[in-house]
Design a protein around this motif. Structure first.
Motif, mmCIF file in Angstrom:
data_model
loop_
_atom_site.group_PDB
_atom_site.id
_atom_site.type_symbol
_atom_site.label_atom_id
_atom_site.label_comp_id
_atom_site.label_asym_id
_atom_site.label_seq_id
_atom_site.Cartn_x
_atom_site.Cartn_y
_atom_site.Cartn_z
ATOM 1 N N LEU A 8 0.670 -1.180 -0.033
ATOM 2 C CA LEU A 8 -0.147 0.108 -0.035
ATOM 3 C C LEU A 8 1.037 1.396 -0.173
ATOM 4 O O LEU A 8 1.779 1.428 0.848
ATOM 5 N N ASP A 9 0.398 2.166 -0.815
ATOM 6 C CA ASP A 9 1.109 3.664 -0.671
ATOM 7 C C ASP A 9 0.479 4.334 0.351
ATOM 8 O O ASP A 9 -0.446 3.625 1.130
ATOM 9 N N LEU A 10 1.371 5.159 0.955
ATOM 10 C CA LEU A 10 0.807 6.016 2.015
ATOM 11 C C LEU A 10 0.261 7.351 1.765
ATOM 12 O O LEU A 10 -0.877 7.404 2.388
ATOM 13 N N ASP A 11 0.924 8.252 1.681
ATOM 14 C CA ASP A 11 -0.015 9.499 1.356
ATOM 15 C C ASP A 11 -0.682 9.752 0.215
ATOM 16 O O ASP A 11 -0.314 9.304 -0.838
ATOM 17 N N GLY A 12 -1.893 9.895 0.576
ATOM 18 C CA GLY A 12 -2.895 9.939 -0.372
ATOM 19 C C GLY A 12 -3.863 8.699 -0.650
ATOM 20 O O GLY A 12 -4.671 8.875 -1.256
ATOM 21 N N THR A 13 -3.299 7.667 0.121
ATOM 22 C CA THR A 13 -3.995 6.241 -0.074
ATOM 23 C C THR A 13 -4.221 5.848 1.181
ATOM 24 O O THR A 13 -5.536 5.446 1.653
ATOM 25 N N LEU A 14 -3.654 5.850 2.644
ATOM 26 C CA LEU A 14 -3.949 5.612 3.643
ATOM 27 C C LEU A 14 -4.273 6.807 4.441
ATOM 28 O O LEU A 14 -5.088 6.769 5.188
ATOM 29 N N LYS A 105 -5.904 -8.485 6.612
ATOM 30 C CA LYS A 105 -5.501 -9.426 8.028
ATOM 31 C C LYS A 105 -6.036 -10.581 8.009
ATOM 32 O O LYS A 105 -5.629 -11.481 8.324
ATOM 33 N N THR A 106 -7.370 -10.376 8.423
ATOM 34 C CA THR A 106 -8.169 -11.490 8.552
ATOM 35 C C THR A 106 -7.995 -12.560 7.384
ATOM 36 O O THR A 106 -8.171 -13.723 7.765
ATOM 37 N N ALA A 107 -7.713 -11.938 6.298
ATOM 38 C CA ALA A 107 -7.487 -12.987 4.984
ATOM 39 C C ALA A 107 -6.369 -13.737 5.104
ATOM 40 O O ALA A 107 -6.119 -14.553 4.246
ATOM 41 N N GLY A 108 -5.566 -13.245 6.058
ATOM 42 C CA GLY A 108 -4.125 -13.794 6.045
ATOM 43 C C GLY A 108 -3.075 -13.307 5.341
ATOM 44 O O GLY A 108 -2.033 -13.743 5.119
ATOM 45 N N CYS A 109 -3.249 -11.903 4.943
ATOM 46 C CA CYS A 109 -2.524 -11.316 3.965
ATOM 47 C C CYS A 109 -1.339 -10.792 4.690
ATOM 48 O O CYS A 109 -1.488 -10.074 5.789
ATOM 49 N N LYS A 110 -0.056 -10.569 4.056
ATOM 50 C CA LYS A 110 0.993 -9.915 4.565
ATOM 51 C C LYS A 110 0.806 -8.571 4.220
ATOM 52 O O LYS A 110 0.219 -8.111 2.893
ATOM 53 N N LEU A 111 0.888 -7.278 4.775
ATOM 54 C CA LEU A 111 0.759 -5.943 4.440
ATOM 55 C C LEU A 111 2.233 -5.282 4.487
ATOM 56 O O LEU A 111 3.034 -5.425 5.410
ATOM 57 N N ALA A 112 2.325 -4.372 3.704
ATOM 58 C CA ALA A 112 3.463 -3.665 3.522
ATOM 59 C C ALA A 112 3.045 -2.135 3.143
ATOM 60 O O ALA A 112 2.243 -2.025 2.236
ATOM 61 N N VAL A 113 3.860 -1.262 3.721
ATOM 62 C CA VAL A 113 3.717 0.214 3.162
ATOM 63 C C VAL A 113 4.998 0.306 2.195
ATOM 64 O O VAL A 113 5.954 0.133 2.369
ATOM 65 N N VAL A 114 4.703 0.785 1.094
ATOM 66 C CA VAL A 114 5.514 1.441 -0.124
ATOM 67 C C VAL A 114 5.298 2.627 -0.418
ATOM 68 O O VAL A 114 4.474 2.858 -1.074
ATOM 69 N N THR A 115 6.316 3.568 0.111
ATOM 70 C CA THR A 115 6.061 4.959 -0.190
ATOM 71 C C THR A 115 7.205 5.836 -0.608
ATOM 72 O O THR A 115 8.326 5.284 -0.367
ATOM 73 N N ASN A 116 6.717 7.026 -1.427
ATOM 74 C CA ASN A 116 8.206 7.630 -1.782
ATOM 75 C C ASN A 116 8.674 8.699 -0.518
ATOM 76 O O ASN A 116 9.574 9.450 -0.636
ATOM 77 N N LYS A 117 7.958 8.715 0.450
ATOM 78 C CA LYS A 117 8.309 9.318 1.798
ATOM 79 C C LYS A 117 9.589 8.875 2.086
ATOM 80 O O LYS A 117 9.665 7.532 2.288
ATOM 81 N N PRO A 118 10.564 9.674 2.666
ATOM 82 C CA PRO A 118 11.713 8.812 3.184
ATOM 83 C C PRO A 118 11.412 8.262 4.422
ATOM 84 O O PRO A 118 10.325 8.509 5.248
ATOM 85 N N ILE A 119 11.986 7.089 4.658
ATOM 86 C CA ILE A 119 11.729 6.168 5.753
ATOM 87 C C ILE A 119 11.889 6.842 7.186
ATOM 88 O O ILE A 119 11.055 6.515 8.036
ATOM 89 N N GLU A 120 12.551 7.894 7.472
ATOM 90 C CA GLU A 120 12.623 8.629 8.740
ATOM 91 C C GLU A 120 11.542 9.338 8.704
ATOM 92 O O GLU A 120 11.449 9.807 9.877
ATOM 93 N N PHE A 121 10.722 9.646 7.902
ATOM 94 C CA PHE A 121 9.526 10.215 8.170
ATOM 95 C C PHE A 121 8.097 9.328 8.034
ATOM 96 O O PHE A 121 7.031 9.368 8.726
ATOM 97 N N LEU A 137 6.223 -4.716 7.046
ATOM 98 C CA LEU A 137 7.388 -4.209 6.240
ATOM 99 C C LEU A 137 6.901 -2.710 5.858
ATOM 100 O O LEU A 137 5.818 -2.564 5.565
ATOM 101 N N MET A 138 7.878 -1.786 6.011
ATOM 102 C CA MET A 138 7.979 -0.423 5.652
ATOM 103 C C MET A 138 8.847 -0.137 4.788
ATOM 104 O O MET A 138 9.984 -0.192 5.018
ATOM 105 N N VAL A 139 8.613 0.222 3.408
ATOM 106 C CA VAL A 139 9.503 0.560 2.408
ATOM 107 C C VAL A 139 9.374 2.152 2.086
ATOM 108 O O VAL A 139 8.523 2.525 1.577
ATOM 109 N N GLY A 140 10.482 3.002 2.381
ATOM 110 C CA GLY A 140 10.749 4.358 2.220
ATOM 111 C C GLY A 140 11.149 4.643 0.865
ATOM 112 O O GLY A 140 11.672 3.928 0.170
#
Length: 228
Positions: A8-14, A105-121, A137-140
């Protein structure tokens, strides 16, 4: 459900993070002794990471494509300083995000954030909104050598989660997510309420446009269009 992981994207999605980003961007303009800009204008600068945001901010402010390298470096440092203070202060979670994450989560999926925002933010923002526990997982934007729309961030997430691309579903809000997902050979859903850099998402290559993360979970379960 055919998907094992949801990226999942972060800004504008979540999260609607424009109030905090705008505060930081206008902090830069204050430091430059320039007038502030409305949130709607700053919204159009968001999508390809903080460095590009600062570039767009300076080009708009000075009405010039040419950037002074020294001023650009000062503006980047200024934005990082101001955003460290504003990050998470006024950002809000979009409706039905938590319900959608719980459904995945209930369906058993792994979730990750994949964003262009720097990881420190990225991590402090998710912590402030109490979303961090949902993610495996978080991918900045500085986690990999390339940002979206390059596919590398999604490929990295797939590898880290040990889930093949064919079992990954991307959810985002812009051309960056659509192009990166296709480049990584992943299915992609787009939400219509985010930061799309002025590009009509109806024109983008996506498997469906869904109205929320909750509807994305329904789509992923049924593989049909969501209209309710």
């Amino acid at each position: 459900m055919q998907y094992t992981a949801v990226l999942l994207d972060l800004d504008g999605t979540l999260v609607d993070s424009i109030p905090d980003i705008a505060a930081a961007a206008n902090g830069v303009l204050t430091d430059l002794k320039r007038p502030p800009l409305p949130e709607d204008v700053i919204r159009s600068f968001v999508g390809k990471g903080s460095d590009v945001l600062v570039q767009r901010l300076l080009r708009h402010t000075y009405n010039s494509e040419q950037l002074d390298p020294d001023e650009y470096e000062r503006a980047k440092a200024s934005f990082a300083h101001h955003y460290a203070q504003s990050n998470g202060q006024h950002s809000t979670i979009y409706p039905d995000v938590v319900e959608g994450l719980n459904a995945f989560k209930t369906a058993g999926c792994k979730l990750a954030v994949v964003t262009n925002k720097p990881i420190e933010f990225t991590i402090p923002l998710l912590d402030a909104l109490q979303l961090s526990p949902y993610f495996d997982l978080m991918v900045g934007g500085n986690t990999t050598a390339q940002k979206k729309p390059h596919p590398l961030p999604f490929i990295h997430a797939s590898n880290e989660l040990n889930v093949p691309a064919s079992q990954c579903l991307v959810i985002g809000d812009s051309v960056n997510d659509a192009q990166a997902a296709r480049g990584a050979e992943m299915d992609v859903l787009l939400v219509p309420y985010g930061y799309n850099e002025g590009i009509d998402i109806q024109t983008l290559d996506a498997d469906a446009i869904v109205s929320s993360i909750k509807h994305a979970a329904k789509w992923a379960t049924t593989r049909s269009s969501i209209t309710d």
